[in-house]
Design an enzyme around this catalytic site. Structure first.
Site, PDB file in Angstrom:
ATOM      1  N   LYS A 159       0.595  -1.111  -0.120  1.00 24.71           N
ATOM      2  CA  LYS A 159       0.012   0.150   0.056  1.00 24.71           C
ATOM      3  C   LYS A 159       0.856   1.284   0.142  1.00 24.71           C
ATOM      4  CE  LYS A 159      -3.875  -1.992   2.040  1.00 24.71           C
ATOM      5  NZ  LYS A 159      -3.186  -3.619   2.444  1.00 24.71           N
ATOM      6  N   LYS A 201      -3.054   0.175   8.889  1.00 24.31           N
ATOM      7  CA  LYS A 201      -3.447  -0.908   7.911  1.00 24.31           C
ATOM      8  C   LYS A 201      -2.051  -1.715   7.654  1.00 24.31           C
ATOM      9  CE  LYS A 201      -5.393   1.621   4.882  1.00 24.31           C
ATOM     10  NZ  LYS A 201      -6.467   1.845   3.531  1.00 24.31           N
ATOM     11  N   GLY A 208      -9.815  -6.438   5.617  1.00 30.52           N
ATOM     12  CA  GLY A 208     -10.116  -5.906   6.751  1.00 30.52           C
ATOM     13  C   GLY A 208      -9.152  -6.618   7.884  1.00 30.52           C
ATOM     14  N   HIS A 251     -17.572   3.637   1.268  1.00 26.72           N
ATOM     15  CA  HIS A 251     -16.445   2.954   0.540  1.00 26.72           C
ATOM     16  C   HIS A 251     -17.099   2.636  -0.993  1.00 26.72           C
ATOM     17  CE1 HIS A 251     -13.773  -0.741   0.398  1.00 26.72           C
ATOM     18  NE2 HIS A 251     -14.270  -0.623  -0.832  1.00 26.72           N
ATOM     19  N   HIS A 278     -14.873  -4.270   9.491  1.00 30.39           N
ATOM     20  CA  HIS A 278     -13.961  -3.755   8.423  1.00 30.39           C
ATOM     21  C   HIS A 278     -14.154  -4.778   7.126  1.00 30.39           C
ATOM     22  CE1 HIS A 278     -12.453  -0.923  10.731  1.00 30.39           C
ATOM     23  NE2 HIS A 278     -11.705  -1.827  11.548  1.00 30.39           N
ATOM     24  N   GLU A 318     -10.441   0.888  -5.312  1.00 28.05           N
ATOM     25  CA  GLU A 318     -11.358   1.276  -4.148  1.00 28.05           C
ATOM     26  C   GLU A 318     -10.748   2.871  -3.720  1.00 28.05           C
ATOM     27  OE1 GLU A 318     -10.875  -1.540  -0.920  1.00 28.05           O
ATOM     28  OE2 GLU A 318     -11.754  -3.097  -2.024  1.00 28.05           O
ATOM     29  N   ARG A 335      -7.377  -8.604  -8.236  1.00 29.01           N
ATOM     30  CA  ARG A 335      -8.248  -9.783  -8.556  1.00 29.01           C
ATOM     31  C   ARG A 335      -9.413  -9.499  -8.841  1.00 29.01           C
ATOM     32  NH1 ARG A 335     -10.723  -9.713  -3.907  1.00 29.01           N
ATOM     33  NH2 ARG A 335      -9.860  -8.897  -1.809  1.00 29.01           N
TER      34      ARG A 335
END
Length: 715
Positions: A159, A201, A208, A251, A278, A318, A335
């Site tokens: 990330k 995260k 989550g 989201h 989450h 996202e 994916r």
């Protein structure tokens, strides 16, 4: 006839494994050009191995079958009799139940692909689907990995790296820390600079796992350590990033596709805001309240994100979105997503077919301008979990399973049948219920109607919770955000749900009628004229008589005075209220239905009697009513555990924080248990001193096993 004798006649070992009827090829109810495909991909894929299990394996197999592509399944020992194994053209065992020894064992899967002559591997979602090493391994072995190149997985999978790439590509990002210094002190310092609340995260993975919201400096260290443990267990990497937490965000994610020819398109957005732990629980497409201009900007930003890493195949970008519809990149899932069916429903596409064709070298089937957006779709994830116990995952047999009938606007995506078991080793999702209609309100009505028809007995599920959620006025209005469930907790998870007396009367009637059926059966088979079953008919000498029945709602016993009337009806008194009740049982399509009238109000319910419990399912909802068992027949009661703590479910003890002799306060963490791929903290129920700890780290604890014993307090 005694209720205990009646229950003894119900043999739960005689379970039938009943197949689920799945969606037939859809005939689109709206007038729009539907893309026609050939029967086989343009490349060399004639056999595909699915490196996954459950509903996604079944989903891929169905499309492969439609295209004339042979399918190869792999399975663990726990999945030997699973639905995906039965559906595939070939199936191979790859090891024991734990994922590390089966579905995550790359060498075993590659070996099966070679020995079965599969040209390609579809990873599904989860497991190896976002594993850069596996994608590279496939490439080295000359096997097509149905997904993006390993470099894209690497860049988007970490990330901190993806944030930098997105910022350079002109995609909006949230303020945060994505640096290499992973010391606790550095992370804590940056959290303070960003300002609480923050979100930590795991830099890898998703779902989550390894994610925590931290609202104050006081809780930072405990939450960081917990997130690190979960990330290490799930992704073998405990590195973290920190971001400013946007309160009550939405989201919103965008489905993208890229091909080997440099093309990329978006297939509009999905709203996945309503979550617990989450994790998504209900999704819809398109996102409510998004105007065409915002939709276009979202899609174009997602395509820029995909092109920045030379993306190939299906992916999801996202975003988090604030109340003013400003959006910021969160992550990219490299994916196919769990919720991809809602996109298929509004665009008339088969995204798995797109995956296979693009992996074989074909171009994206449609240009951006040719991709239609019609109607509205919802997906509800049906889980084996207990919403009243913090959505605790469950496991066990699907003793009874009936679903709404699939039609052109209803899909059942599942990997289990009646008689199958939801395993403790894997995710507890039972199915995805997907519905489509011409507009959001119609689709929502269709969703609720279909949820009423989803009946499960054998383990706790979230179906009733989904009904309350989809029927909430704020959800109906489209006012969704990631805090929706906590904000409306009292409405969605009422603490005391009293069963209506009319429903208790229906349950009592069903039990009485079942008793009469059983006594009639005994009468036919007995030669003993003195047997009480030889003349039992529910009445004596053609006169009325009264008996007391006891049923149980939760922990409360309900006393019902039942008078058997000569005309076949019953008068039932509960407390000071009297009801006139009549009805009968009937069999339809293999199920037992109770047709009843209570004080003149008629209803029809599916009636199931199993393990001391009566289940009634109707379009008004579902209820469970217990049949108390005499104490001399009961196992040790739950009160026997008051001197300690018990395991809420079967799992592995990850951490033990206490030892014999330690003093603890109520709420202190005693242990951490890993179950259903999630981390659960076991906390002290009271102040006291530890007498004994029954499990060490790494040990397996069964559900309801005692974990810790407290010393008896002196009075």
């Amino acid at each position: 006839m005694a209720a205990a004798a009646l229950l003894a006649a119900v043999d739960r070992n005689q379970l039938r494994r009943v197949p689920i009827l799945l969606l037939q090829p859809r005939e689109w109810p709206w007038k729009h050009r539907t893309v026609k495909y050939g029967t086989t991909p343009g490349g060399s894929i004639t056999k595909v191995l699915i490196a996954n299990r459950g509903e996604i394996a079944c989903r891929v197999i169905r499309t492969a079958r439609k295209m004339g592509v042979q399918s190869v399944a792999v399975y663990s020992e726990a999945d030997r009799n699973s639905m995906h194994v039965d559906m595939a053209d070939e199936a191979y065992s790859i090891g024991p139940a734990p994922s590390q020894q089966s579905y995550l064992a790359m060498e075993k899967i590659i070996q099966v692909a070679k020995s079965s002559a599969a040209q390609a591997i579809h990873p599904g979602y989860g497991f190896l689907s976002e594993n850069m090493e596996f994608a590279e391994f496939c490439k080295q072995e000359g096997i097509i990995f149905i997904g993006p190149p390993s470099t894209a997985i690497r860049d988007m999978g970490i990330k901190s790296t993806s944030k930098s790439i997105m910022a350079a590509a002109g995609v909006p990002v949230v303020e945060g820390y994505h640096g290499n210094d992973q010391s606790d002190e550095c992370l804590k310092e940056h959290a303070g600079k960003i300002g609480y609340p923050v979100m930590i995260k795991a830099i890898r993975g998703g779902g989550g796992k390894g994610m925590r919201i931290i609202r104050s400096e006081k809780e930072f260290q405990e939450q960081l350590e917990s997130a690190r443990r979960e990330a290490k267990k799930s992704f073998n990497d405990d590195a973290m990033l920190i971001e400013k937490f946007v309160d009550t965000p939405r989201h919103v994610e965008v489905q993208v596709f890229g091909d080997h020819h440099g093309n990329a398109v978006y297939l509009f957005e999905r709203d996945c805001s309503v979550q617990r732990r989450h994790q998504k629980i209900i999704e819809e497409a398109p996102a409510p309240g998004i105007d065409p201009e915002v939709r276009r900007r979202l899609g174009e930003a997602a395509v820029r994100a995909a092109k920045a890493v030379n993306y190939v195949g299906a992916g999801t970008v996202e975003f988090i979105m604030d109340s003013k519809h400003n959006f910021y990149f969160m992550e990219m899932n490299t994916r196919l997503q769990v919720e991809h069916p809602v996109t298929e429903m509004i665009t008339g596409t088969d995204l798995v077919e797109w995956q296979l064709r693009i992996a074989a070298g074909e171009k994206i089937p449609l240009s951006q301008e040719e991709i239609p957006l019609q109607g509205h779709a919802f997906e509800a994830r049906i889980y084996a979990e207990d919403p009243d116990n913090n959505f605790m995952p469950g496991a066990g047999p699907l003793v009874h399973l009936s679903t709404p009938p699939p039609d052109m606007s209803t899909r059942i995506e599942t990997g289990v049948r009646q008689g199958d078991e939801v395993s403790v080793h894997y995710d507890p999702m039972i199915a995805k219920l997907v519905v489509w209609a011409s507009d959001r309100q119609s689709a929502l009505s269709k969703l609720r109607y279909s949820l009423h028809q989803y009946n499960i007995v054998g383990l706790r599920t979230n179906v009733d919770f989904l009904l309350r959620l989809s029927g909430h006025s704020e959800f109906e209005a489209g006012n969704v955000h990631t805090d929706f469930i906590p904000q409306h907790h009292k409405d969605l998870l009422p603490t005391h749900s009293t069963i209506a007396k009319e429903s208790v009367c229906q349950a009592a009637l069903g039990l009485i009628l079942k008793e009469k059926e059983m006594t009639s059966a005994f009468k036919l088979h007995t030669q003993d004229q003195f047997s009480p079953f030889s003349f039992s008919s529910g009445r004596r000498l053609n006169i009325s008589y009264t008996r007391n029945m006891t049923l149980r709602s939760g922990k409360n016993d309900i006393i019902i005075a039942v008078t058997y009337n000569r005309d076949g009806s019953y008068d039932m008194q509960i407390e000071n209220k009297l009801f006139r009740v009549l009805g009968d049982l009937s069999n339809e399509d293999g199920y037992t239905y109770l047709k009843s009238s209570v004080n003149g109000v008629a209803s029809k319910s599916k009636f199931i009697l199993l393990d001391n419990t009566i289940y009634l399912f109707s379009m008004e909802g579902s209820i469970e009513v217990g049949i108390p068992v005499p104490k001399y027949l009961s196992p040790v009661s739950a009160e026997g555990t008051q001197g300690g703590t018990i395991a809420p479910m079967t799992g592995t003890i990850e951490k033990v924080f206490v030892k014999a002799g330690d003093r603890v306060k109520a709420g202190d963490a005693l242990m951490v248990m890993i179950a259903m791929k999630m981390e659960h903290t076991i906390k002290a129920p009271k102040d006291g001193r530890i007498k004994k700890v029954f499990f060490s780290e790494g040990a397996q604890a069964n559900r309801h096993a005692p974990l810790v014993e407290f010393e008896e307090e002196e009075v």
